[in-house]
Write a protein that holds these residues in place. Structure first.
Motif, mmCIF file in Angstrom:
data_model
loop_
_atom_site.group_PDB
_atom_site.id
_atom_site.type_symbol
_atom_site.label_atom_id
_atom_site.label_comp_id
_atom_site.label_asym_id
_atom_site.label_seq_id
_atom_site.Cartn_x
_atom_site.Cartn_y
_atom_site.Cartn_z
ATOM 1 N N GLU A 1 -4.577 4.498 -11.349
ATOM 2 C CA GLU A 1 -5.747 4.118 -10.552
ATOM 3 C C GLU A 1 -5.687 2.626 -10.246
ATOM 4 O O GLU A 1 -5.802 1.795 -11.152
ATOM 5 C CB GLU A 1 -7.039 4.449 -11.303
ATOM 6 C CG GLU A 1 -7.265 5.938 -11.487
ATOM 7 C CD GLU A 1 -8.594 6.240 -12.174
ATOM 8 O OE1 GLU A 1 -9.372 5.277 -12.396
ATOM 9 O OE2 GLU A 1 -8.827 7.408 -12.484
ATOM 10 N N PRO B 1 -9.453 -2.028 -6.190
ATOM 11 C CA PRO B 1 -9.715 -1.776 -4.761
ATOM 12 C C PRO B 1 -9.206 -2.846 -3.802
ATOM 13 O O PRO B 1 -9.550 -2.806 -2.625
ATOM 14 C CB PRO B 1 -11.248 -1.699 -4.712
ATOM 15 C CG PRO B 1 -11.731 -2.489 -5.862
ATOM 16 C CD PRO B 1 -10.706 -2.332 -6.928
ATOM 17 N N HIS B 2 -8.404 -3.797 -4.270
ATOM 18 C CA HIS B 2 -7.884 -4.824 -3.378
ATOM 19 C C HIS B 2 -6.410 -5.088 -3.643
ATOM 20 O O HIS B 2 -5.882 -4.771 -4.712
ATOM 21 C CB HIS B 2 -8.670 -6.135 -3.531
ATOM 22 C CG HIS B 2 -10.070 -6.064 -3.012
ATOM 23 N ND1 HIS B 2 -11.141 -5.689 -3.803
ATOM 24 C CD2 HIS B 2 -10.569 -6.297 -1.779
ATOM 25 C CE1 HIS B 2 -12.240 -5.697 -3.077
ATOM 26 N NE2 HIS B 2 -11.932 -6.072 -1.851
ATOM 27 N N ARG C 1 0.838 -1.204 0.000
ATOM 28 C CA ARG C 1 0.000 0.000 0.000
ATOM 29 C C ARG C 1 0.872 1.253 0.000
ATOM 30 O O ARG C 1 0.611 2.223 -0.720
ATOM 31 C CB ARG C 1 -0.907 -0.041 1.223
ATOM 32 C CG ARG C 1 -2.016 0.993 1.238
ATOM 33 C CD ARG C 1 -2.856 0.823 2.485
ATOM 34 N NE ARG C 1 -3.732 -0.337 2.427
ATOM 35 C CZ ARG C 1 -3.736 -1.322 3.304
ATOM 36 N NH1 ARG C 1 -2.888 -1.324 4.319
ATOM 37 N NH2 ARG C 1 -4.590 -2.322 3.183
ATOM 38 N N ASP D 1 -8.045 0.231 0.672
ATOM 39 C CA ASP D 1 -8.196 1.297 1.658
ATOM 40 C C ASP D 1 -7.814 0.766 3.029
ATOM 41 O O ASP D 1 -8.375 -0.235 3.490
ATOM 42 C CB ASP D 1 -9.641 1.809 1.693
ATOM 43 C CG ASP D 1 -9.983 2.661 0.487
ATOM 44 O OD1 ASP D 1 -9.041 3.179 -0.148
ATOM 45 O OD2 ASP D 1 -11.175 2.796 0.176
ATOM 46 N N PRO E 1 -8.528 -5.340 1.429
ATOM 47 C CA PRO E 1 -8.948 -4.045 0.893
ATOM 48 C C PRO E 1 -7.774 -3.084 0.720
ATOM 49 O O PRO E 1 -6.881 -3.016 1.574
ATOM 50 C CB PRO E 1 -9.935 -3.533 1.941
ATOM 51 C CG PRO E 1 -10.452 -4.765 2.616
ATOM 52 C CD PRO E 1 -9.291 -5.716 2.622
#
Length: 545
Positions: A273, A276-277, A252, A290, A288
């Motif tokens: 971009e 989301p995982h 991340r 986020d 996730p």
């Protein structure tokens, strides 16, 4: 593993608190972990000398840090009883400039402290229960040390649950924690898949690049579902980590660096971009992208209806909330800088006195925020406990709480019950949070019996956490370094406190039109007067006279 008897309260208390500490989202700020472990604190002090030599941290800041640490490590059983403790406390009595023989000795001592730290704690709690340290201290010590080592909260929560399900004894908990601390990091393969890949020709020659076909093949090879996944490509990185969630966090942070660079493109600005995982080989589920929020909650914005009230002239509160907005999920460096900027903007004044050898005198903002938070802690916990008092058969206290119209009244009833009896005066049988509530009731019982002592200790912990945030901010902004040894721990401990302080400041601004500095003055006075001749109660510390 020996099964803990159903009547063993010590092990249950420790595991209940660990569940609080390791729950990323959902644990209220008042029940979170506010401190870091002794080993990391010593490493932070060693690093501070370097930044002092380079003009980033003042000598006054380093001396304050060293003196506070010397006082805090006194009860730490992990530092041994004789030679190691004597050598360490002797070093901490004097400044540790860089370079110096004393600082070099400190580095060697830190290595000895780290080796066998939790084994020494295991020996310390392997005694009759009446001779052990309080379970609150033991649980905080073990939790902070394991998090400081680099374990993720998600992994540790599952570990604590396994211990609870196995009815682990205190010796089992201590031994298992020591085994975790000895476990070496291992390699993990992590996939970061991208939806959009601007300037693709720059990615394709790189060693870690996978085109969309190879991304899908990697997912299938490692047993992950590919339904609905339409990648434009991705990168497979190899990290060394203590668990899969920690490896995902490294990925991340790598991705944050990539997306930060994309903000400087002329075409396709910000065009990188990700999906989301994040996927980790050997870990069954996608993680996730986020990250979990860091726990900075300003509940007043919703509870008192202020969320959408942004029309009209800007207030200092608006500026502070914008500055601190990155604290929950933003990259670590902007989160630290923004959080401290919010605190400093609200709680400093040009007329503030500066201490000797202090560069700016802004550290007082941490002390003022700590006082506000300490004064809000009793009401927050007592209100929650009052709501969670749910005996099987409704008793007089439950009926009284149900008849109350304000949380202030409910908190008063809970405090009175604890003062008249002990933690068992509150019954959480019907509460879904009962395992967390029972240790909280014990902390509040200690508070109502001796408010000044308990609040002094709590305010001291908050001061240390917030001053660490200030030092970390200075290392980032004045040292240009985003890899400080305590950067992640600083955010972990301070973010919920910043949210709690902002919550009380926002409430005071809207309810009383009270300036943050005036609220801080009220808190500082309350900490001196509580339970004294004025009759000031722990429930009313931030209330107007």
């Amino acid at each position: 593993m020996t099964s803990a008897p159903a009547s063993d309260p010590y092990a249950r208390h420790v595991l209940a608190r660990m569940s609080d500490f390791f729950t990323d989202e959902g644990t209220p700020w008042a029940r979170r972990l506010w401190d870091i472990g002794s080993v990391l604190a010593l490493e932070e002090l060693w690093e501070a000398s370097y930044w002092n030599a380079h003009g980033v941290l003042s000598q006054t800041a380093c001396d304050w840090q060293r003196i506070q640490l010397n006082a805090l490590i006194g009860p730490d059983r992990g530092l041994g009883d004789r030679d190691l403790r004597r050598e360490l406390t002797g070093l901490l009595k004097n400044p540790l400039p860089d370079p110096s023989p004393e600082r070099r000795r400190l580095k060697e001592i830190i290595g000895h402290v780290r080796s066998g730290y939790l084994e020494r704690w295991a020996a310390a709690v392997n005694v009759p229960i009446e001779k052990r340290v309080k379970p609150e201290r033991f649980s905080r010590t073990v939790a902070s040390h394991l998090l400081d080592l680099g374990y993720s909260a998600s992994h540790l929560k599952a570990w604590a649950k396994d211990l609870y399900d196995a009815r682990a004894t205190t010796a089992d908990i201590a031994g298992s924690a020591a085994a975790l601390a000895r476990t070496p990091a291992c390699p993990y393969e992590v996939l970061v898949a991208l939806d959009r890949v601007p300037q693709r020709q720059l990615a394709e020659p790189l060693e870690h690049w996978y085109d969309k076909g190879k991304v899908i093949a990697w997912l299938r090879e490692h047993g992950h579902d590919t339904v609905g996944i339409r990648p434009g490509g991705g990168f497979v990185y190899r990290f060394t980590a203590l668990d899969a969630f920690s490896a995902a966090e490294q990925a991340r942070q790598m991705l944050e660096r990539m997306t930060a660079r994309s903000q400087f493109l002329r075409r396709d600005r910000g065009g990188v971009e990700p999906l989301p995982h994040i996927w980790v080989a050997g870990h069954a589920r996608a993680i996730p992208l986020d990250p979990p929020a860091r726990g900075a909650d300003v509940l007043t914005l919703v509870n008192e209806g202020h969320l959408y009230q942004v029309a009209g002239a800007r207030r200092r509160i608006d500026d502070a909330l914008e500055l601190a907005a990155a604290v929950n999920r933003g990259p670590m460096a902007p989160a630290v800088a923004g959080a401290w900027a919010a605190v400093e903007s609200l709680l400093t004044h040009p007329d503030d006195p500066k201490g000797e050898n202090e560069r700016s005198g802004k550290a007082v903002a941490a002390d003022r925020m700590a006082a506000i938070i300490a004064c809000s802690w009793p009401r927050a916990e007592l209100t929650a406990l009052a709501h969670h008092h749910k005996p099987r058969t409704k008793d007089e206290l439950a009926r009284g709480i149900a008849a109350c119209t304000t949380n202030q009244e409910r908190a008063r009833l809970a405090a009175a019950a604890l003062h008249a009896g002990d933690a068992s005066a509150l019954d959480f049988t019907g509460a879904s949070t009962k395992y967390s509530d029972r240790p909280a009731a014990q902390r509040m019982a200690d508070l109502v019996k001796d408010p000044r002592l308990v609040l002094r200790d709590v305010a001291g912990a908050f001061r240390i956490a917030l001053r660490r945030l200030y030092r970390t901010r200075n290392i980032i902004l004045h040292g240009g370094a985003t890899q400080g040894v305590a950067l992640e721990a600083s955010l972990r401990t301070a973010a919920p406190l910043v949210g709690a302080g902002l919550d009380r400041i926002v409430h005071a601004a809207y309810a009383e039109d009270l300036d943050p500095l005036d609220l801080a003055a009220r808190a500082e006075v309350a900490l001196q007067l509580v339970n004294g001749e004025t009759g000031l109660s722990v429930v009313d510390l931030l209330e107007p006279v």
